[in-house]
Design an enzyme around this catalytic site. Structure first.
Site: not given
Ligand SMILES: Cc1ncc(C[n+]2csc(CCOP(=O)(O)OP(=O)(O)O)c2C)c(N)n1
Length: 634
Positions: A282, A361, A389
C-alpha cells in the site's frame, strides 16, 4: 520528454507497449496520482498500490467487453486514467467532476458502481451467470482487498460461486491493510503467507513453474495440481481450493510480467472459478505513503485549511474514553474504522474493550446485541452511510429485544467529496421508524458529550447522529449530565415563525433567524435534539401560538424529522398551522464540498432564511423595499 500517459486514450493503447515503456508509464501514473490527490484529496495509498495490477489487467483483458469490478471502487484511479478519463482527472472529487469511486454513469469501463465494501464478488458472480444464461463470452474479474474480504457478503458470494462453478476470476489484492491493519483470523492467515520465509521460497518456485508451463488449456489443470501441491505443503492456501476455486499465488503485485502471466492463465482456464492472490504494498512508490499507509489511505483536499477547532469525531472519542474509564461495562465496537472515529486513544488505553470487527457492520451490531444481553453497554461507532448495511440487525437483534446499545453515527448529513455512496442523508428516516429506538442529534460538540452520557445510561437502544468535520468551537462542560429524553430546547423566542432544527442545522437556523430579524420577522428557534421521541408537548404548544412551523434537517425529507412533526400535528388534530419542511430532496446527493452542497440545497443560513421568507410574501416585499431604498440611496 512527452508523457506516455498522454498517449493512452483507451486500454487498447497499452497492448503495444514494451516492458520498459510500461515501467515508465507506471512511474508517470504515480506522479499524476500524487499530484492530483494532494490537491483534491482522495485514497492515495490504496491507488499507489495497484498501478501495476491495473496495467496488467488492462493488457490481458479487454474492457469494457470483459468486466473489471473494483471492490469499494476507491482504488480505481489508475483504471480511470487508462479508460478515457485522463483529461478529466484533475476534476476528481470536485463538484461536477469525476467521482472518487467507480460509477456506471461515468464510464462503460465501470460495469458496477461502488463505494461501500465487499460487493464485488456478488456483482461479478451475477454478471458471470448472466453471461452463461445468455450464451455470451466475456470474462468477469473482481478485485477485492484483504480489508474488503473481511465483509460477510464476500463469503456469501464466494460460497455460491464455488457451488455454481461458473467461470469467474477473483483477485485478492493483499496489502495487509484495511484502513488500519486488517484484523481477523483470515488476516492472520494471509500475514502468515506473506511473512513466512517458506512463502518466498515457494513463490520463487511458483514463478519458475509458471514461466515454464505453456499456456494451453489442457496443461493448465496439471500445472495447477503441481502448484497447489507445492503450496499446499508449505502454505495454508488450500482454504480457497476448499471454496471451490482454483488457487494461484502469491503473485508479486508490482511485477507486471508476473501478473500478466497469472492473469492470462486464469483467463484461459475454462473449468472453474479462479482465485489469484496478489501481494501489493500500500502506498507503493511514494515514500511517505509507503511509510504511513494508514494516514495516507485517504487524504483531505487542500481547501480544507488549517484546523483549530476539534472535530465531532475527536470529541466523541474523548467522551468515550471518559465513559469507558468510568464504567467497566462500557465497550466500544467499530467495523474497521478506528481511525475515522478517532478511537485510537481509547484503543491505546483499553485494547481489550475496543473491538475492530473488520468491515462487517451487520456483525458489529449483532455482536453488540450479544454483549448487551449479558449486561454490557456497547457503543457501536459507525458512519451513517455504512449503518444502512445493518438495518435488519438494528430492528431484529437490537430494538425488538430493547437492548441498551449506543449507536454513535458519525458523518451524518452531507459528507462532501465522497459523494453519492457516502452521504449520510437517510439515517433519520430509517431509524425513526423503528420501535424502541431513541433517535437524537446534538446541536454542537458540547451537547454530543451529554447525549453520549445519556445514551450509556438510557437502558434502551439510542442513536446519536453527528456531522462530519469540526464542531462549532463551543466550550465543553467539564461535567456530563443527562439530557431528558424526548425534549427539545427553545434557544430563541419570536412570534412569527417557529424553526425546529435538528442537530447540525441548529447553528444555521440561528443564523437564519438573524437574517429574518433584519426583514422584520421574529423567529423562535428550537434545538429539537430528538427525532424520536419527539418533544410533542413543546411542538403542540408552539403550534397553538405560532401559525407557521418550519422544520430543518440534513436528511432526506422522505420519512425524516419534518414528516414526523407533520404526522404529530395531523394526529393531534392541529390543522390551522402552516408547516414547511426543509431538507434534502428525493435523490442521491452528488459530491462537492459540504459548503457547496449546503448552499445548493438551501441548508445554510442564507438558504433557510430565503425559504422562510418565501412563506411571508409581505416580509419579502419589505426586504425588497429595503434593498431598493439602499440602491436609491447610493
Ligand atoms: C461497508 C463499508 N464499510 C466501511 C468502508 C470504509 N472503507 C473504505 S476503504 C476501506 C478499507 C478497504 O481495505 P482494502 O479492501 O484492503 O483496500 P486497500 O485500501 O487496503 O487497498 C474501508 C474500511 C466502506 N467503504 N464500506
Amino acid at each position: 520528454m512527452p508523457r506516455l500517459l498522454d498517449k493512452i486514450a483507451s486500454p487498447a493503447d497499452l497492448k503495444q507497449l514494451t516492458r520498459g515503456e510500461l515501467n515508465r508509464l507506471a512511474a508517470e501514473i504515480r506522479e499524476e496520482l500524487v499530484s492530483v490527490i494532494s490537491t483534491n484529496g482522495g485514497h492515495l495509498a490504496s491507488n499507489l498500490g495497484v498501478v501495476e495490477l491495473t496495467l496488467a489487467l488492462h493488457r490481458v483483458f479487454n474492457s469494457p467487453h470483459d468486466k473489471i469490478i473494483w471492490d469499494v471502487g476507491h482504488q480505481a484511479y489508475t483504471h480511470k486514467l487508462l479508460t478515457g478519463r485522463k483529461d478529466l482527472f484533475s476534476s476528481l472529487r470536485q463538484y461536477g467532476g469525476l467521482s472518487g469511486f467507480t460509477s456506471r454513469d461515468e464510464s462503460e469501463h465501470d460495469p458496477f458502481g461502488a463505494g461501500h465494501s465487499s460487493t464485488s464478488v456478488s456483482a461479478a458472480l451475477g454478471m458471470a451467470i448472466a453471461r452463461d444464461l445468455s450464451g455470451d463470452n466475456y470474462h468477469v474479474i473482481a478485485i477485492i482487498g484483504d480489508g474488503a474480504i473481511t465483509g460477510g457478503m464476500a463469503y456469501e458470494a464466494l460460497n455460491q460461486a464455488g457451488h455454481l462453478g461458473s467461470r469467474l476470476i477473483v483477485i485478492l489484492n493483499d496489502n495487509g491493510m484495511s484502513i488500519s491493519p486488517t484484523v481477523g483470523a483470515l488476516a492472520k492467515l494471509l500475514a502468515r503467507i506473506r511473512f513466512d520465509h517458506r512463502y518466498h521460497q515457494a513463490r520463487e518456485k511458483s514463478k519458475r513453474l509458471l514461466r515454464l508451463l505453456p499456456l494451453g488449456n489442457k496443461l493448465w489443470g496439471a500445472s495447477q495440481q503441481v502448484l497447489s501441491g507445492v503450496k499446499g505443503m508449505v502454505m495454508p492456501t488450500m482454504f480457497w481450493e476448499e471454496f471451490g476455486f482454483t488457487y494461484m499465488g502469491p503473485i508479486d503485485g508490482h511485477n507486471i510480467r508476473e501478473l500478466e502471466i497469472a492473469l492470462a492463465k486464469a483467463r484461459d482456464y475454462p473449468l472453474k472459478p479462479t482465485f489469484i492472490h496478489v501481494v501489493t504494498t500500500k502506498g507503493k512508490g511514494h515514500l511517505p505513503a509507503e511509510g504511513d499507509a494508514v494516514y495516507f489511505h485517504g487524504v483531505a483536499a487542500k481547501h480544507t485549511g488549517a484546523k483549530t477547532v476539534p472535530t465531532y469525531s475527536e470529541i466523541f472519542a474523548q467522551t468515550v474514553l471518559r465513559l469507558v474509564r468510568e464504567n467497566p461495562r462500557v465497550v466500544v465496537i467499530t467495523p474497521a474504522m478506528p481511525e475515522g472515529h478517532c478511537l485510537n486513544v481509547v484503543q491505546a488505553e483499553f485494547p481489550h474493550r475496543v473491538f475492530d470487527v473488520g468491515i462487517a457492520e451487520q456483525h458489529a451490531v449483532t455482536f453488540a446485541a450479544g454483549l448487551a444481553t449479558q449486561g454490557f453497554i456497547p457503543i457501536v461507532a459507525i458512519y451513517s452511510t455504512f449503518l444502512q448495511r445493518a438495518f435488519d440487525q438494528i430492528i431484529h437483534d437490537v430494538c425488538l429485544q430493547d437492548l441498551p446499545i449506543v449507536f454513535a453515527i458519525d458523518r451524518s448529513g452531507i459528507v462532501g467529496d465522497d459523494g453519492k455512496t457516502h452521504q449520510g442523508t437517510f439515517d433519520l428516516s430509517y431509524l425513526s421508524l423503528i420501535p424502541n429506538l431513541i433517535v437524537s442529534a446534538p446541536q454542537d460538540e458540547n451537547e454530543l458529550q451529554h447525549l453520549l452520557y445519556t445514551a450509556v445510561n438510557a437502558g434502551h437502544p439510542m442513536a446519536i447522529r453527528y456531522p462530519r468535520g469540526t464542531g462549532l468551537g463551543v466550550p465543553l462542560d467539564a461535567d456530563l449530565h443527562l439530557v431528558p429524553i424526548g425534549t427539545g430546547e427553545v434557544l430563541k423566542h419570536g412570534t412569527d415563525v417557529a424553526i425546529l432544527a435538528m442537530g447540525a442545522t441548529v447553528a444555521p437556523a440561528l443564523g437564519a433567524a438573524q437574517e429574518l430579524a433584519a426583514s422584520g420577522l421574529k423567529a423562535t428557534v428550537v434545538n429539537a435534539r430528538f427525532a424520536k421521541p419527539l418533544d410533542s408537548s413543546l411542538i403542540i404548544e408552539l403550534a397553538s401560538s405560532i401559525k407557521c412551523l418550519v422544520t430543518i434537517e440534513e436528511n432526506t425529507l422522505n420519512g425524516g424529522f419534518g414528516s414526523s412533526v407533520a404526522d404529530l400535528l395531523q394526529k393531534s388534530g392541529i390543522s390551522n398551522v402552516r408547516v414547511k419542511s426543509i431538507g434534502l430532496p428525493d435523490q442521491f446527493i452528488e459530491h462537492g464540498t459540504q459548503a457547496i452542497l449546503r448552499a445548493k440545497y438551501g441548508l445554510d443560513a442564507k438558504g433557510i432564511a430565503g425559504e422562510v421568507l418565501s412563506l411571508f410574501p409581505a416580509a419579502g416585499r419589505l426586504t425588497l423595499a429595503k434593498v431598493n431604498n439602499r440602491v436609491r440611496a447610493r
